[in-house]
Scaffold this motif. Structure first.
Motif, mmCIF file in Angstrom:
data_model
loop_
_atom_site.group_PDB
_atom_site.id
_atom_site.type_symbol
_atom_site.label_atom_id
_atom_site.label_comp_id
_atom_site.label_asym_id
_atom_site.label_seq_id
_atom_site.Cartn_x
_atom_site.Cartn_y
_atom_site.Cartn_z
ATOM 1 N N LEU A 238 9.932 -3.368 -48.886
ATOM 2 C CA LEU A 238 9.669 -2.608 -50.104
ATOM 3 C C LEU A 238 9.707 -1.111 -49.805
ATOM 4 O O LEU A 238 9.101 -0.648 -48.830
ATOM 5 N N THR A 239 10.412 -0.358 -50.617
ATOM 6 C CA THR A 239 10.280 1.094 -50.637
ATOM 7 C C THR A 239 9.962 1.489 -52.066
ATOM 8 O O THR A 239 10.468 0.867 -53.012
ATOM 9 N N ALA A 240 9.112 2.470 -52.245
ATOM 10 C CA ALA A 240 8.678 2.778 -53.601
ATOM 11 C C ALA A 240 8.046 4.159 -53.630
ATOM 12 O O ALA A 240 7.593 4.678 -52.610
ATOM 13 N N ARG A 241 8.004 4.734 -54.837
ATOM 14 C CA ARG A 241 7.311 6.004 -54.995
ATOM 15 C C ARG A 241 6.571 6.035 -56.333
ATOM 16 O O ARG A 241 6.906 5.317 -57.268
ATOM 17 N N GLY A 242 5.527 6.857 -56.373
ATOM 18 C CA GLY A 242 4.774 7.041 -57.606
ATOM 19 C C GLY A 242 4.158 5.756 -58.105
ATOM 20 O O GLY A 242 3.510 5.011 -57.358
ATOM 21 N N GLN A 243 4.349 5.470 -59.386
ATOM 22 C CA GLN A 243 3.816 4.249 -59.965
ATOM 23 C C GLN A 243 4.373 3.019 -59.253
ATOM 24 O O GLN A 243 3.675 2.039 -59.027
ATOM 25 N N GLY A 244 5.658 3.079 -58.877
ATOM 26 C CA GLY A 244 6.253 1.972 -58.138
ATOM 27 C C GLY A 244 5.560 1.730 -56.808
ATOM 28 O O GLY A 244 5.433 0.585 -56.357
ATOM 29 N N ALA A 245 5.090 2.805 -56.164
ATOM 30 C CA ALA A 245 4.411 2.662 -54.876
ATOM 31 C C ALA A 245 3.055 1.984 -55.021
ATOM 32 O O ALA A 245 2.628 1.232 -54.134
ATOM 33 N N LEU A 246 2.352 2.238 -56.121
ATOM 34 C CA LEU A 246 1.093 1.529 -56.360
ATOM 35 C C LEU A 246 1.356 0.040 -56.534
ATOM 36 O O LEU A 246 0.666 -0.805 -55.949
ATOM 37 N N HIS A 247 2.385 -0.295 -57.309
ATOM 38 C CA HIS A 247 2.732 -1.704 -57.476
ATOM 39 C C HIS A 247 3.172 -2.310 -56.141
ATOM 40 O O HIS A 247 2.789 -3.434 -55.793
ATOM 41 N N GLY A 248 3.990 -1.548 -55.387
ATOM 42 C CA GLY A 248 4.443 -2.039 -54.094
ATOM 43 C C GLY A 248 3.297 -2.302 -53.138
ATOM 44 O O GLY A 248 3.300 -3.299 -52.398
ATOM 45 N N ALA A 249 2.301 -1.418 -53.134
ATOM 46 C CA ALA A 249 1.138 -1.618 -52.258
ATOM 47 C C ALA A 249 0.373 -2.876 -52.653
ATOM 48 O O ALA A 249 -0.048 -3.659 -51.794
ATOM 49 N N ASN A 250 0.190 -3.070 -53.953
ATOM 50 C CA ASN A 250 -0.508 -4.276 -54.399
ATOM 51 C C ASN A 250 0.258 -5.542 -54.034
ATOM 52 O O ASN A 250 -0.331 -6.549 -53.619
ATOM 53 N N LEU A 251 1.571 -5.500 -54.176
ATOM 54 C CA LEU A 251 2.364 -6.686 -53.849
ATOM 55 C C LEU A 251 2.329 -6.978 -52.356
ATOM 56 O O LEU A 251 2.287 -8.142 -51.948
ATOM 57 N N MET A 252 2.350 -5.937 -51.532
ATOM 58 C CA MET A 252 2.244 -6.157 -50.093
ATOM 59 C C MET A 252 0.889 -6.772 -49.740
ATOM 60 O O MET A 252 0.792 -7.637 -48.863
ATOM 61 N N ALA A 253 -0.160 -6.351 -50.436
ATOM 62 C CA ALA A 253 -1.495 -6.886 -50.167
ATOM 63 C C ALA A 253 -1.638 -8.332 -50.645
ATOM 64 O O ALA A 253 -2.274 -9.153 -49.984
ATOM 65 N N LYS A 254 -1.014 -8.670 -51.778
ATOM 66 C CA LYS A 254 -1.218 -9.979 -52.404
ATOM 67 C C LYS A 254 -0.158 -11.011 -52.016
ATOM 68 O O LYS A 254 -0.428 -12.201 -51.989
ATOM 69 N N TYR A 255 1.063 -10.547 -51.755
ATOM 70 C CA TYR A 255 2.178 -11.465 -51.490
ATOM 71 C C TYR A 255 2.921 -11.078 -50.210
ATOM 72 O O TYR A 255 4.142 -10.900 -50.218
ATOM 73 N N PRO A 256 2.223 -10.949 -49.101
ATOM 74 C CA PRO A 256 2.879 -10.480 -47.872
ATOM 75 C C PRO A 256 3.933 -11.452 -47.338
ATOM 76 O O PRO A 256 4.792 -11.054 -46.550
ATOM 77 N N GLN A 257 3.884 -12.707 -47.772
ATOM 78 C CA GLN A 257 4.875 -13.676 -47.299
ATOM 79 C C GLN A 257 6.280 -13.355 -47.785
ATOM 80 O O GLN A 257 7.269 -13.836 -47.226
ATOM 81 N N PHE A 258 6.391 -12.516 -48.818
ATOM 82 C CA PHE A 258 7.699 -12.169 -49.378
ATOM 83 C C PHE A 258 8.275 -10.884 -48.789
ATOM 84 O O PHE A 258 9.467 -10.602 -48.985
ATOM 85 N N TYR A 259 7.447 -10.078 -48.112
ATOM 86 C CA TYR A 259 7.881 -8.745 -47.705
ATOM 87 C C TYR A 259 7.569 -8.504 -46.229
ATOM 88 O O TYR A 259 6.471 -8.780 -45.756
ATOM 89 N N ALA A 260 8.555 -7.932 -45.536
ATOM 90 C CA ALA A 260 8.421 -7.734 -44.090
ATOM 91 C C ALA A 260 7.798 -6.383 -43.737
ATOM 92 O O ALA A 260 7.367 -6.175 -42.599
ATOM 93 N N GLY A 261 7.738 -5.448 -44.673
ATOM 94 C CA GLY A 261 7.182 -4.129 -44.423
ATOM 95 C C GLY A 261 7.332 -3.274 -45.662
ATOM 96 O O GLY A 261 7.940 -3.703 -46.657
ATOM 97 N N ALA A 262 6.787 -2.048 -45.614
ATOM 98 C CA ALA A 262 6.833 -1.213 -46.813
ATOM 99 C C ALA A 262 6.773 0.264 -46.466
ATOM 100 O O ALA A 262 6.073 0.671 -45.526
#
Length: 350
Positions: A238-262
């Motif tokens: 995941l790469t993200a900025r602004g509002q997208g980065a808040l969503h990206g951080a939450n997704l990394m915290a909740k669904y780490p099985q889908f993402y290798a890093g951020a």
């Protein structure tokens, strides 16, 4: 339309706070008036009070509304101004005109605090329902839509490592030539998604209410594109900025099985930050800027602390935005490679 675009300057002059928060439909952002324009005579002077400026703004909107019988935004603004003044009947009349002209900016209407005085009325509720219907008919073809690029040549045997980018508030998916070059050199596929809620033409956000629609949009895109582009499902970053980065951080915290890093740049937004993290053994970089307000800077520090216990976390602080040094491709090229495990050095470019 040209005349209407010029009118927005009045709103910016009338209230800098409103100007900072207002998100204008694409093509209707403020532009400078030509020096010889007759409309200059209608602009408020520096000595005017805020009420004087609002009055002149409404006068100009009235003129522009008459000159462009297809524009929906001018009567909408007049409706909002009238509602704020308690002029309920007038506000409803202008809002009806905006709806008659095809108003589909559903989230603007739903969330605009100017309409608090009429939100319980039958007229407002009817127009809101009509606007939502238009919105659903039009916006569904664009929300969550993916743009993508892949390097030339054959992919690795496991498939291309993949970057998924979540844009900031009020933007849209758009892969620029510099992006294509950066990711081609890195040997990765690159996917940008439109936000899941459309505000106007080429203007999207991620939900202000939940991150679940963001997760669903990413997974739908990956399900479709993985076989088509030969992507590696075990190397999605995941790469993200602004509002997208808040969503990206939450997704990394909740669904780490889908993402290798951020790589998360300047997170901010309305949804509640994740309180717990399931992520382990991930590389996560979080960046923030001096220009951000205190709460947004604190949010970056919060996520750095949340992820720090079980992951490799790098926190970077910048005095200026990346425009000052030639673009985010320069600043974040090395950190992105670090997130992907391609280098041990996470130092940003200068």
């Amino acid at each position: 339309m040209r005349f209407f675009i010029l009118a927005i300057i009045v709103v910016f002059t009338a209230s800098s706070q409103l100007a900072a928060e207002r998100r204008y439909p694409a093509g209707e952002e403020p532009v400078e008036l030509p020096p010889h324009s007759s409309l200059n005579a209608l602009l408020p002077r520096l000595g005017y009070s805020q009420e004087d400026r609002k009055t002149e703004a409404m006068s100009l909107y009235l003129r522009l509304m008459r000159e462009d019988d297809r524009n929906v935004w001018a009567p909408y603004q007049l409706a909002a101004s009238s509602a704020e003044k308690g002029q309920t009947e007038l506000a409803e009349r202008y809002l009806q005109l905006s709806a008659k002209r095809g108003l589909w900016y559903y989230y603007n209407l739903l969330e605009d605090s100017a309409f608090e005085s009429i939100q319980q009325g039958e007229t407002y509720r009817s127009i809101l329902a009509e606007t939502k219907t238009r919105y659903l008919q039009y916006a569904s073809q664009f929300e969550g839509q993916a743009s993508y690029a892949v390097p030339n040549g054959e992919p690795p045997s496991e498939g291309w490592p993949t970057i998924v980018y979540l844009h900031a508030y009020g933007q849209a998916a758009a892969i620029h030539p510099q992006d294509r070059l950066l990711f081609a050199e890195a040997g990765v596929a690159y996917i940008e998604l439109n936000g899941t809620q459309m505000l106007a033409e080429n203007n999207f956000r991620w939900s202000n209410y939940s991150d679940e629609s963001t997760q669903s949009a990413i997974q739908r895109a990956l399900q479709k594109l993985t076989p088509l582009l030969k992507l590696n499902p075990n190397q999605v970053y995941l790469t993200a900025r602004g509002q997208g980065a808040l969503h990206g951080a939450n997704l990394m915290a909740k669904y780490p099985q889908f993402y290798a890093g951020a790589l998360l740049i300047a997170p901010n937004g309305e949804i509640t930050p994740a309180k717990h993290s399931l992520a382990e053994n991930k590389r996560i970089m979080i960046a923030y800027y001096d220009r951000q307000n205190f709460d947004d800077r604190a949010l970056a520090l919060y996520f750095a602390d949340l992820f720090n216990e079980s992951n490799q976390v790098e926190l970077e602080h910048f005095a200026q935005g990346e425009d000052a040094i030639g673009g985010w491709q320069v600043r974040f090229n090395q950190p992105l490679r670090w997130v992907m495990g391609k280098t041990a050095d996470a130092s940003p470019g200068l």
